[in-house]
Design a protein around this motif. Structure first.
Motif, short mmCIF file in Angstrom:
data_model
loop_
_atom_site.label_atom_id
_atom_site.label_comp_id
_atom_site.label_asym_id
_atom_site.label_seq_id
_atom_site.Cartn_x
_atom_site.Cartn_y
_atom_site.Cartn_z
N ARG A 136 98.27 19.80 0.72
CA ARG A 136 97.76 18.23 0.27
C ARG A 136 99.25 18.01 -0.03
NH1 ARG A 136 94.17 19.66 -5.33
NH2 ARG A 136 92.44 20.62 -3.71
N THR A 137 99.81 17.55 0.91
CA THR A 137 101.98 17.20 1.86
C THR A 137 101.62 15.82 1.10
OG1 THR A 137 100.88 16.32 3.56
CG2 THR A 137 101.53 19.17 3.68
N ASP A 138 100.78 14.89 0.27
CA ASP A 138 101.08 13.46 0.22
C ASP A 138 101.09 13.56 -1.30
OD1 ASP A 138 98.36 14.15 0.12
OD2 ASP A 138 97.93 11.85 0.30
N GLU A 139 100.78 14.87 -2.26
CA GLU A 139 101.39 14.46 -3.82
C GLU A 139 102.51 15.39 -4.31
OE1 GLU A 139 96.16 16.16 -3.96
OE2 GLU A 139 98.02 16.52 -5.11
N PRO A 140 102.69 15.27 -5.38
CA PRO A 140 104.68 15.52 -6.15
C PRO A 140 103.69 16.91 -6.18
CG PRO A 140 102.96 13.84 -7.12
CD PRO A 140 102.28 14.10 -6.61
N SER A 141 105.13 17.39 -6.33
CA SER A 141 105.01 19.24 -7.20
C SER A 141 104.35 19.33 -8.24
CB SER A 141 106.69 19.30 -7.11
OG SER A 141 107.31 19.06 -6.42
N LYS A 142 103.75 20.55 -7.65
CA LYS A 142 102.97 21.45 -9.26
C LYS A 142 103.56 22.52 -9.34
CE LYS A 142 99.25 18.51 -7.07
NZ LYS A 142 99.93 18.36 -6.27
N PHE A 143 103.38 23.01 -11.01
CA PHE A 143 103.79 24.05 -11.56
C PHE A 143 102.62 24.96 -11.74
CE2 PHE A 143 106.79 20.85 -11.66
CZ PHE A 143 107.66 20.70 -11.08
N PRO A 147 98.74 5.52 -10.52
CA PRO A 147 97.17 6.13 -10.11
C PRO A 147 97.06 6.61 -8.68
CG PRO A 147 96.90 3.92 -10.74
CD PRO A 147 98.42 3.85 -10.74
N ARG A 148 96.60 7.66 -8.27
CA ARG A 148 96.28 7.94 -7.00
C ARG A 148 95.44 7.11 -6.62
NH1 ARG A 148 95.68 13.54 -3.55
NH2 ARG A 148 95.08 12.18 -1.68
N ILE A 149 94.62 6.64 -5.52
CA ILE A 149 93.00 6.43 -4.60
C ILE A 149 92.75 7.21 -4.63
CG2 ILE A 149 92.49 5.10 -3.63
CD1 ILE A 149 94.94 3.00 -3.00
N ILE A 150 91.73 7.63 -5.55
CA ILE A 150 90.54 8.80 -4.85
C ILE A 150 90.44 8.64 -2.97
CG2 ILE A 150 88.71 10.33 -5.24
CD1 ILE A 150 88.63 8.96 -8.73
N ASN A 151 90.83 9.96 -2.58
CA ASN A 151 89.84 9.59 -1.07
C ASN A 151 88.22 9.24 -1.13
OD1 ASN A 151 88.90 12.42 -0.89
ND2 ASN A 151 91.07 13.32 -0.71
N LYS A 152 87.67 9.44 0.42
CA LYS A 152 85.66 9.10 -0.04
C LYS A 152 85.33 9.81 0.05
CE LYS A 152 87.02 5.45 3.30
NZ LYS A 152 87.01 4.89 4.80
N SER A 153 85.67 11.49 0.19
CA SER A 153 84.27 12.32 -0.27
C SER A 153 85.13 12.28 -1.09
CB SER A 153 85.42 14.00 0.29
OG SER A 153 86.41 13.67 0.40
N GLY A 162 104.14 16.35 -12.99
CA GLY A 162 104.26 15.57 -13.75
C GLY A 162 103.43 13.65 -13.53
N PHE A 163 104.70 12.57 -14.44
CA PHE A 163 103.78 11.32 -13.97
C PHE A 163 103.65 10.69 -12.79
CE2 PHE A 163 101.82 11.86 -18.29
CZ PHE A 163 101.64 11.52 -19.38
N LYS A 164 104.50 11.33 -11.92
CA LYS A 164 104.64 10.36 -11.12
C LYS A 164 103.59 9.94 -10.20
CE LYS A 164 107.13 10.28 -6.36
NZ LYS A 164 108.18 11.20 -5.48
N GLN A 165 102.14 10.60 -9.72
CA GLN A 165 101.32 10.30 -9.89
C GLN A 165 99.82 10.28 -10.82
OE1 GLN A 165 99.19 12.16 -5.52
NE2 GLN A 165 100.61 10.92 -5.23
N LEU A 166 98.87 9.87 -11.19
CA LEU A 166 97.96 10.53 -11.99
C LEU A 166 96.81 10.53 -11.29
CD1 LEU A 166 99.26 8.01 -15.34
CD2 LEU A 166 99.18 10.38 -14.83
N PHE A 167 96.60 12.11 -10.98
CA PHE A 167 95.55 12.16 -9.99
C PHE A 167 94.92 13.63 -10.44
CE2 PHE A 167 94.05 13.71 -6.45
CZ PHE A 167 92.26 13.61 -6.17
N SER A 168 93.83 14.19 -10.61
CA SER A 168 93.27 14.92 -10.61
C SER A 168 92.08 14.95 -9.82
CB SER A 168 92.63 15.64 -11.97
OG SER A 168 91.79 16.26 -12.44
#
Length: 265
Positions: A118-125, A243-249, A216-222
């Motif tokens: 998931r190289t296009d997503e922000p850092s996670k902890f 918000p991140r656009i949910i992918n098609k799958s 963090g809040f940079k990208q709101l997506f789960s």
């Protein structure tokens, strides 16, 4: 060296004696009930909403949403306080599960970075709350300190394997690792890009941990369920949030779940 400096340097920290014995025992009892139940049936009243538990692979999914006992662990003041020092004031629950080493199974976890595809997503902890003592004998995590500083590394996939996404280890010094041994009630926090693994074990001593990740809040997506704000979240945090656009799958999976629920009304 303060907590954030140590985390930034090594990519992980272990906090001692954070969660009380009472809360740990409560979570352990519940975990045993869940595993015993799903060892004998695949009937899950929540399967239209959450990931299916995989007791054969040692993973119980989305416990925060299923059981209040795990909400108490994720929102524990000692955990949240440490995360605020490392992450900042505003963060939400990205995903969560309980992980353990099922006896007699292929329970080794190869060297990897979490969410490495998931190289296009922000850092996670990632947070591990140890429900049992975690030792070398029962499968403590192994970390390569500082490896998170190198960013995302190339990976490949092995079809048919539980842990099918693997790191390409060319140039990685695998001798420079540290075992993350813990006692029940300790809390481990690590950056999702720090390289880590765990060995194959075949012992009766359990190694269970409630594992959840925050962002963090940079990208709101789960990737499943919905974002749950664990700290902050006041309107001032919205300025840089998107918000991140949910992918098609994922969108297709969500639509199918909604359709199945509506057809059963």
């Amino acid at each position: 060296m303060n907590l954030k400096e140590k985390f930034n340097n090594d990519g992980f920290v272990i906090l001692k004696n954070v969660v009380s014995t009472d809360l740990i025992e409560q979570a352990k009892d519940l975990t045993e009930d869940i595993i015993d139940y799903f060892d004998h049936t695949d009937t899950d009243p929540f399967d239209q909403f959450f990931m299916n538990h995989r007791v054969d692979q040692g993973t119980l999914y989305d416990l925060y949403f299923r059981h209040p006992e795990f909400q108490q662990l994720a929102t524990h003041k000692g955990v949240i306080g440490a995360l605020r020092e490392i992450v900042g004031e505003d963060f939400f629950l990205y995903e969560n599960s309980l992980v353990y080493k099922p006896k007699g199974k292929k329970n080794a976890v190869p060297w990897h970075q979490d969410f490495m595809n998931r190289t296009d997503e922000p850092s996670k902890f990632i947070i591990w709350v140890a429900l049992d003592d975690v030792t070398i004998a029962n499968g403590a995590l192994k970390f390569i300190p500082g490896s998170h500083k190198n960013g995302f590394l190339p990976y490949f996939q092995v079809k048919g394997e539980t842990h099918h996404t693997r790191l390409k280890l060319d140039g990685v010094d695998l001798d420079n690792y540290i075992h993350g041994e813990m006692e029940a009630g300790d809390v481990l926090i690590f950056h999702h890009l720090v390289i880590h693994s765990s060995d194959l074990v075949d012992v009766d001593e359990p190694r269970r941990a409630y594992r959840f990740s925050v962002q963090g809040f940079k990208q709101l997506f789960s990737p499943r369920c919905v974002p749950v704000v664990l700290s902050g979240g006041r309107p001032k945090a919205y300025k840089n949030a998107s918000p991140r656009i949910i992918n098609k799958s994922l969108l297709k999976k969500f639509i199918n779940k909604v359709g199945n629920r509506l057809s059963n009304i």
